[in-house]
Design an enzyme around this catalytic site. Sequence first.
Site, short mmCIF file in Angstrom:
data_model
loop_
_atom_site.label_atom_id
_atom_site.label_comp_id
_atom_site.label_asym_id
_atom_site.label_seq_id
_atom_site.Cartn_x
_atom_site.Cartn_y
_atom_site.Cartn_z
N ASN A 191 0.81 -1.20 -0.03
CA ASN A 191 -0.04 -0.04 0.09
C ASN A 191 0.70 1.40 -0.06
O ASN A 191 0.55 2.14 -0.77
CB ASN A 191 -0.89 0.17 1.13
CG ASN A 191 -2.07 -0.85 1.28
OD1 ASN A 191 -2.41 -1.21 0.17
ND2 ASN A 191 -2.70 -1.30 2.07
N CYS A 207 3.53 7.83 11.57
CA CYS A 207 2.26 8.75 11.17
C CYS A 207 1.96 9.73 12.46
O CYS A 207 1.79 10.85 12.42
CB CYS A 207 0.97 8.02 10.73
SG CYS A 207 0.34 7.01 11.98
N THR A 222 1.55 -2.56 11.46
CA THR A 222 1.41 -1.74 12.38
C THR A 222 0.80 -2.73 13.56
O THR A 222 1.23 -2.32 14.86
CB THR A 222 0.39 -0.92 11.96
OG1 THR A 222 0.57 -0.12 10.80
CG2 THR A 222 0.33 0.25 13.02
#
Lengths: 294, 347
Positions: free
Chosen positions: A13, A126, A163
Site C-alpha cells: 500500500n 504517522c 502496524t
Amino acid sequence: MKKVRVGIIGTGNIGTDLLFKIQRSEILECGIFTGRRLDSQGIKKAELMGVKTSCESINAILNNSNLCEIVFDATSATVHQKNAPILKRLNKFAIDLTPSRIGKMCVPAVNIRECLEGDNVNLITCGGQAAIPIINAIMKVHPETEYVELVASIASKSAGPGTRVNIDEFTQATRDAIEKLTGVRKAKAIIILNPAEPPVLMHNTIYAKIQKPDLNRLKKEVNLMEKLIQEYVPGYKITLGPVFENGRVTTMIEVIGKGDYLPKYSGNLDIITCAAINVAEEYVKHKLTLKAGK
Amino acid sequence: MSEILFFDSTLRDGSHAVDHQLSVANIKEYCSHIDDVGLYVVIVGHGNGLGASSLQVGLSAISDKEMLQIARKELKKTKLGVFLIPGFGTINDDLLPAIDIGVDLFCVAAHCTEADVTGQHIEYLCKRHKEAYGVLMMYHMASKEKIAEEVLKMQSYGAKGVILMDSAGASTPNMVSETISHLVKDVRVKIGFHAHNNMGLAISNSLIAIQNGALIIDGTSRGFGAGAGNCQLEVLVGLLSKMGISTDLDLYKMMDVSEGIVSKIMKKPQEISSISLISGISGIFSGFANHVKKAAERFNVDPRDIFVELGKRKMVAGQEDFIVDVAMYLANKKTSEKESYDIESLL
C-alpha cells in the site's frame, strides 16, 4: 529540468501510494518499483503506468545502480536493517518509511534542513509526523511545558498487519521522537484502532500540561505550523483548539488522505508518504543548490 | 460447578470510580483482607491497565510499580494479576517491570475486533511461562461470529482463556446467552465474562454467562467500578449458593471486605445514574462517565447528549479525547441551531 530518478522498494500500500504521488511530481520520476511478488496489485499498477518493475527487491538496484539516485524503503524494519548498508554502499540517499530507527529522524516541517546532509532519513510514525510540529509550536511559546501526550486514533481498516504486530514499536518510537525533536521533558504516545464503518479519519489529540497557557500566542503559532505542514500534506487540519480544559491544553488534528492509491480515511498513511515525497524533493533541490554554488 | 474461576477487578475497575486515586493504604488493606477469600486472582492497577496513567484517561495517584509492589506483599494465597491494553502499555515499559515484581497473571485486552494487536504480548508472556488471558472489550459491538474469530486468534497466541467485557453495560440477557453458547462450542480455551451494571443486569448477565458455559467470572467487591459499576461478586456468590452451585468462596469474608473496606474507599454508593443508563443505551464505555460530566460542565451542554453523540460516532474504549470534541460540537450546535437533541436520534 531533467527529473531525478527514484526507486521504491516494497510494492504494498505505502509503496504504491508513493508511486502515484511521484507521477505528479515535477522533480521526481520512478526509475524502479521493486518488491517480491510480481503478481501484486502495486506491480500491476506500475506496469500500466509504464514504470520499470522487478520482483527481486533490493537486488534490482544492486544489479543496476543507475536506475535511481534516491530510494524509498517501504518494506519492514527488519528488511530495512539489511537494505540500509547496501544503499549506503551504493551511495543512494535512503528515505525509510519503516520503524527501523536507523536513519536520522525527520519531520519535514521541523528539521528537514539538517536531514539532507546524511544518507538515511527515517520518517518515524504517522503519529509522530502529525504531532511533532504542533508540539514544537507549543514548546516555542511555553518551553517550560513539562509533559505532552499524543493520542492517535486510526481506522482499523487503515492499520495494516505491520502496524498491528508492531504496536509497541509504534508507541515507543513516537514517544522517543517527540522527546528528541521537541525537547519536552516527558512524553507519552497512545494509539487506538477504531473499527467503525464508514471508517473514521485519522485523528490526533495532543495534550500539554502547561500551568498558565497563553492561548492567543499558542493559537497563532499552532496555526502558522498548520499552514507549513499543509504545504506538503494538503489534508492536514487543526479541528479543535488549542483550548484550555480540565487543566490541560488540548489540540486536535485530522488528516484526510489525498486518495491517491489509498482511501481518504487513510490519512495516517498519506501523511507519511507526503512527508517522504517532500524529503526527496527537498533533497534534490538542496543538491542542485550545492552544485550551482560550486 | 466449582471449576469457575473468579477474577477480582476491584482494584482495577474501581480505579475509574475514584478518578484513579487509589492510595497505598487502600491497596494494602484490601489485598491483606481479600487474600483469604478463595478468589483466583486479584487484578491491580490503573482502570485502563498498565501504562494507562495519562491525561487522556486520568493520571494515577501512585505508579503502577508501587501499586503492584504493595499488592505483591499482601497476596500470599491469591494470584496477583494485571491488565494491559496494547497501544497504552508496552512489553518493555510495562510487562517487563511487572514480571520482575512477581505478577502471576496477565490480561491482555483489545477492542473486540482487534485481537491481533495482542499477539505480540500474549506470545511474549507465554514464552516467559506466564499465565496469560485475552480480553475482548466492548463485545456488544461485534457479532458472535466475529467474536469467535477473535477468540480463536487469542487462543492461537497462547491465551489460557478469553474474557468478554461488556464495557458499556450494553448487553441484553439474550446477547450474553447467544454469544457465550456460540463460543463454547467452537473454542478450546475458557470463556469469561465481565459485566457492567448500566442497565441493572450485571449479576443476572454473569449468571446467564455461567449457565451458558462461561468458566471465568470477572467482577468486583461491592460492584465498585466505572460508571454504574460491575458484577458485585459477593451477591453473585450468594445467588449461586442459593441455586446450589458451589464456589469454594468464603461468603462471610467477602461481605466483610465489601462492608468494612470497599465501602470506605468508594466516594459514594454504586448507583445507576441517568448518565450511566444513557451510557449503556448508547453503547459507550462506562468509564467515560466522569470525563463526560466534566466536559458537560465546562462547555455547558447536557451530558446525556454527549453520550448519545459518542454512540452515533461509534467511539471505542480509550477514545476519551472525543468527549471534548463532541462537547464543543454540541455547544456550537446549541448556539447556532437551538435544535433539540434527544434519545430518539439514536434509535
